[in-house]
Design a protein around this motif. Structure first.
Motif, PDB file in Angstrom:
ATOM      1  N   HIS A 249      -1.906  -4.608   5.146  1.00  0.00           N
ATOM      2  CA  HIS A 249      -1.661  -4.115   6.503  1.00  0.00           C
ATOM      3  C   HIS A 249      -2.960  -3.768   7.218  1.00  0.00           C
ATOM      4  O   HIS A 249      -4.001  -3.546   6.586  1.00  0.00           O
ATOM      5  CB  HIS A 249      -0.737  -2.893   6.467  1.00  0.00           C
ATOM      6  CG  HIS A 249      -1.358  -1.662   5.881  1.00  0.00           C
ATOM      7  ND1 HIS A 249      -1.845  -0.638   6.652  1.00  0.00           N
ATOM      8  CD2 HIS A 249      -1.582  -1.291   4.602  1.00  0.00           C
ATOM      9  CE1 HIS A 249      -2.324   0.322   5.867  1.00  0.00           C
ATOM     10  NE2 HIS A 249      -2.180  -0.053   4.613  1.00  0.00           N
TER      11      HIS A 249
ATOM     12  N   CYS B 147      -5.921  -0.138   7.066  1.00  0.00           N
ATOM     13  CA  CYS B 147      -5.700   0.371   5.709  1.00  0.00           C
ATOM     14  C   CYS B 147      -6.870   1.277   5.314  1.00  0.00           C
ATOM     15  O   CYS B 147      -8.016   0.826   5.229  1.00  0.00           O
ATOM     16  CB  CYS B 147      -5.571  -0.792   4.723  1.00  0.00           C
ATOM     17  SG  CYS B 147      -5.283  -0.238   3.030  1.00  0.00           S
ATOM     18  N   GLY B 148      -6.574   2.529   5.074  1.00  0.00           N
ATOM     19  CA  GLY B 148      -7.624   3.492   4.743  1.00  0.00           C
ATOM     20  C   GLY B 148      -8.364   3.137   3.468  1.00  0.00           C
ATOM     21  O   GLY B 148      -9.585   3.311   3.373  1.00  0.00           O
TER      22      GLY B 148
ATOM     23  N   GLY C 139      -4.125   0.836  -1.203  1.00  0.00           N
ATOM     24  CA  GLY C 139      -4.735  -0.457  -0.880  1.00  0.00           C
ATOM     25  C   GLY C 139      -4.021  -1.649  -1.483  1.00  0.00           C
ATOM     26  O   GLY C 139      -4.593  -2.727  -1.551  1.00  0.00           O
TER      27      GLY C 139
ATOM     28  N   ASP D 143       0.353   3.645   1.827  1.00  0.00           N
ATOM     29  CA  ASP D 143       0.252   4.182   3.189  1.00  0.00           C
ATOM     30  C   ASP D 143       1.637   4.432   3.801  1.00  0.00           C
ATOM     31  O   ASP D 143       2.506   3.548   3.782  1.00  0.00           O
ATOM     32  CB  ASP D 143      -0.520   3.175   4.054  1.00  0.00           C
ATOM     33  CG  ASP D 143      -0.987   3.781   5.366  1.00  0.00           C
ATOM     34  OD1 ASP D 143      -0.167   4.438   6.033  1.00  0.00           O
ATOM     35  OD2 ASP D 143      -2.158   3.586   5.714  1.00  0.00           O
TER      36      ASP D 143
ATOM     37  N   CYS E 214       0.835  -1.198   0.000  1.00  0.00           N
ATOM     38  CA  CYS E 214       0.000   0.000   0.000  1.00  0.00           C
ATOM     39  C   CYS E 214       0.876   1.255   0.000  1.00  0.00           C
ATOM     40  O   CYS E 214       2.007   1.247   0.481  1.00  0.00           O
ATOM     41  CB  CYS E 214      -0.888  -0.031   1.240  1.00  0.00           C
ATOM     42  SG  CYS E 214      -2.081   1.323   1.326  1.00  0.00           S
TER      43      CYS E 214
HETATM   44 ZN   LIG Z   1      -3.290   0.752   3.107  1.00  0.00          ZN
END
Ligand SMILES: [Zn+2]
Length: 193
Positions: free
Chosen positions: A98, A101-102, A63, A40, A38
């Motif tokens: 993870h 995860c947004g 994602g 992130d 991701c």
């Molecule tokens: Zn994520």
């Protein structure tokens, strides 16, 4: 932002002062593995793996989404995977999901992505999930398994997996604890690395 600019401005001084890193950068790369994860900022592949410069070939998407392979369909992800496998000849593909995860949470609660319609469409259209592994309670794990399923259908990946020249790993990183577990396709369970 200013600290990032300052660091970049003086980066060359640190490279020239560190012989090992300079040698790695000058010799080109022969990565040990491709690491797909991701975008992130909580997920830092080199910290998790201890990889030095040149050891990981990275692909990062919101994602850690991998689109389904379709002949003739051009995507950044397909091109990057193809380059890693065909040109660099990496022998290990790691897909790392993870917790918290947004993007995945946004797929579950689509109202959180009202201001990001492209992201929402991407997450909804690119795959279907399997049921989440029993007891996991985390959509991020089922999401990771779905990405592995799609990656196995990329023709070059499929051929190399079948011939034993490539290994596919599904890792799951818990951002609160730092624990990394490994997906076992034969049992559907995640076990410690
Ligand atoms: Zn994520």
């Amino acid at each position: 932002m200013q600290s990032l600019i300052d660091h970049a401005r003086t980066f060359h001084e640190r490279v020239s002062g560190g012989r090992e890193q300079a040698a790695t950068l000058n010799e080109g790369v022969s990565p040990q593995a491709m690491f797909i994860t991701c975008s992130d900022a909580q997920v830092i592949p080199s910290l998790i793996t201890g990889a030095r410069p040149g050891e990981l070939f990275e692909l990062r998407t919101a994602g850690n989404v991998i689109p389904p392979y379709r002949l003739g369909r051009l995507t950044t992800e397909a091109a990057t995977i193809e380059y890693a496998v065909n040109v660099l000849g990496v022998c290990d593909l790691i897909v790392c999901g993870h917790t918290r995860c947004g993007a995945v949470q946004g797929r579950v609660r689509s109202w959180t992505l009202r201001s990001a319609p492209t992201t929402r469409w991407w997450l909804l259209q690119t795959h279907r999930w399997r049921e989440a592994p029993a007891g996991s309670g985390e959509p991020e794990r089922a999401h990771l398994v779905a990405q592995l399923d799609k990656l196995r259908r990329y023709p070059r990946v499929a051929r190399r997996l079948a011939s034993g020249r490539l290994r596919l790993h599904g890792w799951f990183y818990e951002v609160d604890t730092g624990v990394v577990s490994n997906y076992r396709p034969e049992s559907g369970a995640f076990t410690p690395l």
